[in-house]
Design a protein around this motif. Structure first.
Motif, short mmCIF file in Angstrom:
data_model
loop_
_atom_site.label_atom_id
_atom_site.label_comp_id
_atom_site.label_asym_id
_atom_site.label_seq_id
_atom_site.Cartn_x
_atom_site.Cartn_y
_atom_site.Cartn_z
N LEU A 127 -149.09 52.66 37.83
CA LEU A 127 -149.52 54.06 37.80
C LEU A 127 -148.78 54.78 36.68
CD1 LEU A 127 -147.25 56.23 39.03
CD2 LEU A 127 -147.97 55.25 41.19
N LYS A 128 -149.39 55.89 36.26
CA LYS A 128 -148.80 56.71 35.20
C LYS A 128 -148.26 57.99 35.82
CE LYS A 128 -149.96 58.92 30.78
NZ LYS A 128 -151.05 59.19 29.81
N PHE A 129 -146.97 58.23 35.60
CA PHE A 129 -146.34 59.48 36.04
C PHE A 129 -146.25 60.41 34.84
CE2 PHE A 129 -142.45 62.04 36.01
CZ PHE A 129 -142.62 62.80 37.15
N SER A 130 -146.80 61.64 34.96
CA SER A 130 -146.78 62.61 33.87
C SER A 130 -146.16 63.91 34.36
CB SER A 130 -148.20 62.89 33.35
OG SER A 130 -148.82 61.70 32.93
N PHE A 172 -141.41 70.99 27.83
CA PHE A 172 -141.15 69.58 28.10
C PHE A 172 -142.45 68.89 28.50
CE2 PHE A 172 -139.84 65.92 30.55
CZ PHE A 172 -138.70 65.47 29.91
N LYS A 173 -142.66 67.72 27.94
CA LYS A 173 -143.82 66.91 28.31
C LYS A 173 -143.46 65.45 28.16
CE LYS A 173 -148.77 66.29 27.51
NZ LYS A 173 -149.95 66.70 26.73
N ASP A 174 -143.70 64.68 29.20
CA ASP A 174 -143.35 63.27 29.13
C ASP A 174 -144.18 62.50 30.14
OD1 ASP A 174 -142.12 61.01 28.23
OD2 ASP A 174 -140.10 61.57 28.88
N ASP A 175 -144.27 61.18 29.93
CA ASP A 175 -144.94 60.33 30.91
C ASP A 175 -144.36 58.93 30.82
OD1 ASP A 175 -146.57 58.77 28.89
OD2 ASP A 175 -147.42 60.76 28.58
N ILE A 176 -144.43 58.22 31.92
CA ILE A 176 -143.94 56.84 31.97
C ILE A 176 -144.91 56.02 32.81
CG2 ILE A 176 -141.50 57.38 31.71
CD1 ILE A 176 -141.27 57.00 34.77
N ILE A 177 -144.82 54.72 32.68
CA ILE A 177 -145.61 53.80 33.48
C ILE A 177 -144.71 53.19 34.56
CG2 ILE A 177 -147.05 51.73 33.49
CD1 ILE A 177 -148.23 54.09 31.95
N VAL A 178 -145.15 53.28 35.81
CA VAL A 178 -144.42 52.66 36.92
C VAL A 178 -145.14 51.37 37.29
CG1 VAL A 178 -143.60 52.94 39.29
CG2 VAL A 178 -143.72 54.93 37.76
N ASN A 179 -144.41 50.26 37.23
CA ASN A 179 -145.00 48.94 37.48
C ASN A 179 -144.71 48.47 38.91
OD1 ASN A 179 -146.00 48.41 34.74
ND2 ASN A 179 -143.81 48.37 34.20
#
Length: 641
Positions: A202-205, A211-218
């Motif tokens: 899933l993608k957490f944004s 501030f703006k950021d996103d990461i991928i949670v595996n």
């Protein structure tokens, strides 16, 4: 070697910007590798307001039409500005017209609808973005924090919902005083989104004001144990939440630095922070500044010790730089730096690391207000003991030479400077300080050592080498070279000093009533020790009484260059130049006095004049005349810098 045009533009833009900053505020230059140029701290009535922001400075020699500045920005840089814990003000400077435009980075990023792979954006800032000193001060109002932040959370599936609930519990635990989930869209609000990418990703944004950021949670499955735990545990850090918590801690740091540091202390052992981009995303400078302004330095420092315990030395040294960039003169930050470096020395088995720590401690002690020279020297030698390679680094010898000079070990200092010069010319590997300490400057430092040893002819030779190789505008060296030439003429070169007898003779002059006999006695004292600055000063006074003004002037200059802190000798020389219309010496002395004592020395000189017994109207006229001279000299120096 021609200096690149871009370097000239950068220097001009820096000077234009620095004139913009109120004199009460502090603008500290942030060196390369951090991505911003200045850290600005707002002060009022001599006290910090706790309001701090970064400045990204861009200069250009482009033609300005209709008061509009045109600039391209990397999209990646805009995202970086948004990732920092402190707001970023972008300052654009025309070095041709000296006009200045400004815009907050968050406003700039909101102005575009970016395509997925877009790398650059172009902006045209028109006249409404032009600023001056008054408008720059008003940016302080933009730094006021809102009382409450609205939070909206969006998700598109069951496992995304479960993870969002777990993360919300962390937010409620640490940020409930500043976050409102009931009123989602307050004037200052944050959006969090959990979007499914695949069956186990899933993608957490997160999107905030700046501030703006996103990461991928595996590896997220609906039967993941963490997702179904019914009770919140603030020690439950795992692969699903650690990176999300890191982003939340950065996002909310400006609103509650205490809670953000507490979260970092929980997650730091689980994070992998191993490269430059990850170091920057950790944002130690922003966190430290916020900790300092909110009295949370002990908590921040405990976090740094945890990093040391993790043996992540690269991250530690990156964080260590933050203490220097935040405020290199803060005794409190210096204390914490030394504490951390000693902690690493104690817990490390790597001698080069220990040596680096000792060298950094030595530099801190050398620059501290307490000026603990002996302790600093001890740590420099300890750095070499742990890491013998420091002997091959010119700057190690140069730093020690400067301390030994302050301790009046002039001969040893000279030998250390010469070793530094030899290494500097033969080994470019360690020339990282070359820009700050140009190689040619070391000749003048060697000459100064020779001067203080009374080796005036040798000092003159080295000074001349320095002047030949350098367009010097350091008037201390110019005056000292002049003194060298005159003392060689007077056959006072390389005299083996008899300091004890010279001082005794100097003291006996206090009981002599005849001014001519005082002059003869003081000349004998000088013949025994040509570096007896007190004898030179008293000789200047005696010669002035008998109206030997040129001789008196030289005596005061000699005294004022042998004892660079002797303002009275320097002021006497200055006043003699003024009354006798020795204009060349007058300008050189003005530059020299400002070099040694700073711009505020004009107040000390005014006090010196007002303490004289001349009629009041004369003293006031002299103070006014010299005020103009000092101000003119200061402006000349600033414009030629």
């Amino acid at each position: 070697m021609k200096r690149p045009d871009q370097h000239i533009i950068e220097t001009k833009s820096q000077r234009i910007f620095e004139r913009l900053v109120p004199v009460e505020w502090v603008a500290r230059e942030v060196k390369p590798d951090y991505g911003v140029d200045y850290l600005v701290e707002v002060f009022k009535n001599g006290e910090s307001t706790g309001k701090t922001f970064f400045v990204q400075l861009k200069g250009s020699d482009q033609d300005i039409e209709k008061d509009t500045f045109k600039k391209q920005f990397e999209v990646e840089n805009l995202h970086y500005y948004n990732s920092l814990a402190l707001p970023v003000l972008i300052i654009l400077v025309s070095v041709n017209t000296e006009q200045i435009w400004a815009i907050w980075a968050n406003n700039l990023s909101k102005a575009f609808t970016l395509k997925p792979k877009q790398k650059k954006v172009s902006i045209n800032l028109c006249s409404k973005y032009l600023i001056d000193k008054d408008k720059f001060i008003n940016f302080e109002n933009d730094l006021e924090s809102t009382k409450k932040i609205g939070l909206s959370i969006n998700f598109d599936g069951e496992k995304e919902k479960l993870l969002s609930e777990k993360i919300l519990k962390w937010i409620d635990e640490y940020y409930k005083d500043i976050i409102s989930t009931e009123f989602n869209y307050l004037p200052n609000h944050i959006e969090i989104t959990f979007n499914s990418i695949s069956n186990n990703e899933l993608k957490f944004s997160i999107t905030a004001l700046n501030f703006k950021d996103d990461i991928i949670v595996n590896n997220i499955e609906e039967d993941n144990i963490y997702l179904h735990r019914p009770k919140f545990d603030n020690n439950d850090v795992n692969d699903l939440n650690k990176e999300i918590l890191k982003i939340l801690a950065i996002t909310f740091a400006k609103y509650n630095i205490k809670s953000s540091l507490e979260i970092f202390s929980k997650i730091i052992t689980h994070l992998e922070i191993n490269n430059d981009s990850e170091f920057v995303s950790f944002d130690p400078l922003g966190l430290l500044v916020l900790a300092k302004s909110n009295n949370e330095l002990p908590r921040f420092n405990n976090l740094i010790k945890k990093i040391i315990d993790l043996k992540n030395n690269k991250l530690f040294f990156f964080c260590d730089l933050a203490y220097f960039y935040a405020d290199a003169e803060s005794e409190e930050l210096q204390k914490y730096r030394i504490e951390n470096l000693n902690y690493l020395i104690k817990h490390s088995n790597d001698n080069p690391t220990k040596g680096t720590c000792c060298y950094n401690i030595a530099n801190i002690l050398k620059s501290s207000k307490k000026n603990d020279e002996d302790e600093s020297i001890k740590y420099y030698f300890k750095s070499r003991k742990f890491y013998p390679d420091y002997e091959n680094r010119d700057y190690w010898w140069r730093e020690l030479a400067g301390l030994l000079f302050e301790k009046k070990h002039y001969k040893i200092s000279e030998s250390f400077y010469r070793e530094s010069l030899k290494l500097d010319s033969s080994n470019v590997t360690y020339s990282r300080l070359a820009e700050k300490n140009p190689p040619k400057l070391i000749y003048s430092l060697i000459a100064d050592c020779l001067f203080m040893q009374g080796k005036f002819s040798k000092a003159h030779e080295v000074f001349e080498k320095y002047f030949l190789d350098t367009n010097s505008d350091i008037y201390e060296w110019i005056l000292k070279d002049m003194v060298c030439i005159e003392l060689v003429k007077r056959k006072l070169d390389n005299v083996t000093p008899n300091k004890k007898d010279s001082i005794t003779i100097c003291e006996k002059t206090l009981s002599i009533s005849s001014n001519s006999e005082i002059i003869l006695s003081l000349k004998k004292a000088i013949a025994l020790d040509p570096m007896n600055s007190l004898a030179w000063f008293n000789l200047g006074v005696a010669l002035d009484k008998d109206k030997y003004f040129e001789e008196s002037l030289f005596s005061f200059i000699a005294s004022g260059t042998m004892m660079t802190g002797d303002k009275e000798a320097q002021f006497n020389a200055l006043l003699t130049c003024f009354t006798q219309q020795k204009l060349d010496f007058l300008q050189a002395l003005l530059f020299y006095i400002i070099e040694k004592h700073g711009d505020l020395v004009i107040n000390d000189f005014a006090d010196y004049i007002m303490s004289k017994r001349n009629p009041l109207d004369i003293r006031i006229k002299v103070v006014k005349a010299f005020t103009k001279l000092f101000e003119t000299t200061i402006n000349i120096k600033k414009n030629s810098a």
